[in-house]
Scaffold this active site. Structure first.
Site, PDB file in Angstrom:
ATOM      1  N   THR A  30      40.637  30.196  51.185  1.00  0.00           N
ATOM      2  CA  THR A  30      40.822  31.636  51.406  1.00  0.00           C
ATOM      3  C   THR A  30      39.904  32.498  50.555  1.00  0.00           C
ATOM      4  O   THR A  30      39.738  33.688  50.839  1.00  0.00           O
ATOM      5  CB  THR A  30      42.277  32.038  51.105  1.00  0.00           C
ATOM      6  OG1 THR A  30      42.562  31.746  49.724  1.00  0.00           O
ATOM      7  CG2 THR A  30      43.245  31.287  52.004  1.00  0.00           C
ATOM      8  N   CYS A  34      44.900  33.313  42.305  1.00  0.00           N
ATOM      9  CA  CYS A  34      46.299  33.701  42.116  1.00  0.00           C
ATOM     10  C   CYS A  34      46.781  33.316  40.732  1.00  0.00           C
ATOM     11  O   CYS A  34      46.166  32.505  40.032  1.00  0.00           O
ATOM     12  CB  CYS A  34      47.204  33.000  43.139  1.00  0.00           C
ATOM     13  SG  CYS A  34      46.758  33.260  44.863  1.00  0.00           S
ATOM     14  N   CYS A  38      52.569  32.684  42.039  1.00  0.00           N
ATOM     15  CA  CYS A  38      52.371  33.423  43.292  1.00  0.00           C
ATOM     16  C   CYS A  38      53.446  33.040  44.315  1.00  0.00           C
ATOM     17  O   CYS A  38      53.693  31.844  44.531  1.00  0.00           O
ATOM     18  CB  CYS A  38      50.983  33.130  43.865  1.00  0.00           C
ATOM     19  SG  CYS A  38      50.619  34.047  45.403  1.00  0.00           S
ATOM     20  N   ARG A  63      38.259  36.532  44.894  1.00  0.00           N
ATOM     21  CA  ARG A  63      38.840  37.871  44.740  1.00  0.00           C
ATOM     22  C   ARG A  63      40.336  37.751  44.433  1.00  0.00           C
ATOM     23  O   ARG A  63      40.967  36.729  44.752  1.00  0.00           O
ATOM     24  CB  ARG A  63      38.626  38.707  46.005  1.00  0.00           C
ATOM     25  CG  ARG A  63      39.342  38.199  47.227  1.00  0.00           C
ATOM     26  CD  ARG A  63      39.044  39.038  48.462  1.00  0.00           C
ATOM     27  NE  ARG A  63      39.853  38.643  49.620  1.00  0.00           N
ATOM     28  CZ  ARG A  63      39.568  37.658  50.432  1.00  0.00           C
ATOM     29  NH1 ARG A  63      38.467  36.941  50.229  1.00  0.00           N
ATOM     30  NH2 ARG A  63      40.363  37.375  51.450  1.00  0.00           N
ATOM     31  N   CYS A  65      44.319  37.984  44.498  1.00  0.00           N
ATOM     32  CA  CYS A  65      45.359  37.948  45.520  1.00  0.00           C
ATOM     33  C   CYS A  65      46.077  39.296  45.567  1.00  0.00           C
ATOM     34  O   CYS A  65      46.463  39.855  44.540  1.00  0.00           O
ATOM     35  CB  CYS A  65      46.351  36.835  45.186  1.00  0.00           C
ATOM     36  SG  CYS A  65      47.785  36.762  46.274  1.00  0.00           S
ATOM     37  N   CYS A  68      50.285  38.484  44.668  1.00  0.00           N
ATOM     38  CA  CYS A  68      50.791  38.210  43.311  1.00  0.00           C
ATOM     39  C   CYS A  68      50.082  39.020  42.235  1.00  0.00           C
ATOM     40  O   CYS A  68      50.529  39.048  41.088  1.00  0.00           O
ATOM     41  CB  CYS A  68      50.691  36.724  42.986  1.00  0.00           C
ATOM     42  SG  CYS A  68      48.993  36.109  42.714  1.00  0.00           S
ATOM     43  N   ASP A 439      60.887  36.625   0.199  1.00  0.00           N
ATOM     44  CA  ASP A 439      61.639  37.765   0.726  1.00  0.00           C
ATOM     45  C   ASP A 439      63.134  37.553   0.497  1.00  0.00           C
ATOM     46  O   ASP A 439      63.689  36.479   0.783  1.00  0.00           O
ATOM     47  CB  ASP A 439      61.352  37.911   2.224  1.00  0.00           C
ATOM     48  CG  ASP A 439      62.071  39.098   2.834  1.00  0.00           C
ATOM     49  OD1 ASP A 439      61.529  40.212   2.735  1.00  0.00           O
ATOM     50  OD2 ASP A 439      63.168  38.904   3.389  1.00  0.00           O
TER      51      ASP A 439
END
Length: 489
Positions: A30, A34, A38, A63, A65, A68, A439
């Site tokens: 695709t 992601c 996702c 690129r 998604c 998600c 402390d």
């Protein structure tokens, strides 16, 4: 982690949100990338490749998604745990140094050549400093496009792009949408509706226990600089291009953040500093798993898992406040700090009222009259020496600080003991392994739990908690009924 293909595939198939930000999944069929959690149907393993950063995915031509939104993942917890060159560089890039000073400025701060930094970032993250900064600019641009009504040209320059054309090209390449399409698709409730105010959600890795985190910030708040109001911690911010006011409120699955900025170019830096303040990039599962292995700490972890270390938005400010808090009560430390703010802080306008000043910078305190300080002479010397070293640049406290070297430099200052140096390392420098065996609250808790209560014996016993001793301190402090452990009403 991205090199362990089998582990990555299991995380993707189980949609495990704990790994969001640790690695990114690029889908060959695709062309998108992601986060591991996702909600879409996971692709077949042979169609997945894994990258260590969003920038590396973008460099490889993938690129983001649209479902998600991997650009909204929490940051990798590695950069908070490590103190090596790559981790220090990543913290500086997140603070906007590359956008303001370029790669040469990044290299100068780290003390390495630009070539060495490029080589190490490429080897570990699959992208150089310019590509990492570009990915960050794209995230900032998306926030401004979706949450404000700023004209696109203003968004471009506020995000750090040098031209509107570069802004348009980058947004299209990363998100497969034009800036106008991003704004059209944005939820209608995302924009704040108030000019200059940006509303957003800061993600974190669950679980997150907010009581000690926000309780500490509220209980130690300096009047005029910080306050707790209407279920949110509010404070002023000193930023590279101007100033800001932030309101942070805990929610079950995110931190609600409302920013008012005098210059929108400060958005990236403001978000980065708020995330550091609340320790939102931590990996609580890894921390709690290690601490739970100790039978003495296990009940504390099981009772309230996910405690974070309350940190700071300004390292120099915290160092000054640590000195003001030496051997006095929380109320007295707040009073001393408030006097400094009134006398030397920069006034700001707060539309909601309540906040009046920025905490004074070291340069503003350099001419401080020691006789005007209502504290012992030795502590006056400690404070004036600290602010002079900070103002002169002899001592640098920041995201790029080398933890062991900076701790040694602090211990060399007059009036600085292990407690002051270690609390600065823990809360200002972000060292997850800083420990406070001297402390009083830690020693009392240790004694009540049947642990050694002398500093040397406790430090030896705490070796099993490495590298998360700063988180162990939070669990030990939480055994007390002090207001720092209670989420304000």
């Amino acid at each position: 982690m991205h090199t362990d293909t089998e582990r990555c595939v299991r995380a993707v198939q189980s949609k495990d949100a704990r790994f969001d930000g640790w690695f990114y999944t690029a889908v060959l069929t695709t062309g998108i990338y992601c986060r591991p959690s996702c909600p879409a149907v996971p692709p077949k393993p042979r169609h997945m490749v894994f990258h260590p950063s969003a920038a590396a995915c973008q460099q490889a031509g993938f690129r983001a998604c649209k479902r998600c939104r991997p650009d909204t993942s929490p940051g990798s917890p590695e950069w908070n745990v490590r103190a090596d060159l790559v981790a220090r560089a990543m913290r500086l890039i997140a603070d906007g140094v590359v956008d303001r000073e370029g790669v040469t400025g990044l290299a100068a701060r780290l003390g390495y050549s630009t070539r060495q930094i490029e080589r190490q970032l490429l080897a570990e993250l699959g992208a150089g400093p310019l590509a990492l900064a570009r990915a960050q600019r794209a995230r900032t641009a998306r926030l401004l496009v979706e949450t404000t009504d700023l004209p696109m040209a203003d968004v471009a320059f506020a995000s750090g792009f040098s031209s509107v054309r570069t802004f348009n090209d980058t947004v299209r390449e990363v998100f497969a949408l034009s800036p106008s399409e991003l704004r059209t698709r944005a939820p209608k409730h995302a924009a704040s509706g108030t000019p200059g105010v940006i509303t957003l959600r800061l993600p974190f890795r669950a679980p997150l226990h907010p009581d000690n985190l926000f309780g500490h910030l509220a209980a130690t708040a300096v009047p005029g600089v910080e306050e707790w109001r209407d279920g949110a911690y509010r404070r002023t911010l000193r930023l590279p291009y101007g100033h800001g006011i932030v309101a942070l409120a805990p929610r079950p699955d995110h931190i609600a953040c409302r920013l008012t900025l005098s210059d929108p170019r400060d958005l990236t830096v403001a978000i980065s500093r708020c995330r550091r303040l609340l320790d939102l990039d931590a990996d609580p599962v890894a921390v709690d798993e290690q601490l739970r292995a100790d039978p003495a700490l296990a009940p504390l972890v099981d009772k309230a898992p996910g405690r974070r270390v309350p940190r700071t938005v300004d390292e120099a400010e915290f160092a000054v406040r640590a000195v003001l808090g030496q051997q006095v009560s929380t109320a007295a430390a707040r009073t001393h700090a408030a006097r400094l703010v009134t006398a030397h802080g920069t006034p700001v306008d707060d539309p909601e009222g309540g906040l009046t000043h920025l905490f004074p910078a070291p340069e503003e305190l350099a001419a401080l009259d020691p006789d005007a300080l209502a504290m012992p002479r030795t502590r006056r010397t400690t404070l004036t020496t600290l602010v002079r070293r900070l103002a002169d640049g002899d001592l640098r406290l920041g995201a790029d600080s080398d933890w062991p070297e900076t701790r040694a430099a602090l211990l060399a200052l007059p009036g600085f003991g292990p407690w002051t140096a270690d609390v600065i390392a823990m809360r200002a420098l972000g060292d997850p392994d800083a420990f406070l065996p001297t402390d009083l609250g830690v020693r009392r808790a240790a004694q009540a739990l049947g642990l050694p209560s002398t500093p040397s014996a406790l430090a030896t016993r705490a070796a099993a908690w490495r590298p998360w001793r700063a988180y162990a301190v939070q669990y030990l402090w939480a055994t007390d009924s002090h207001p720092i452990n209670v989420l304000p009403a």
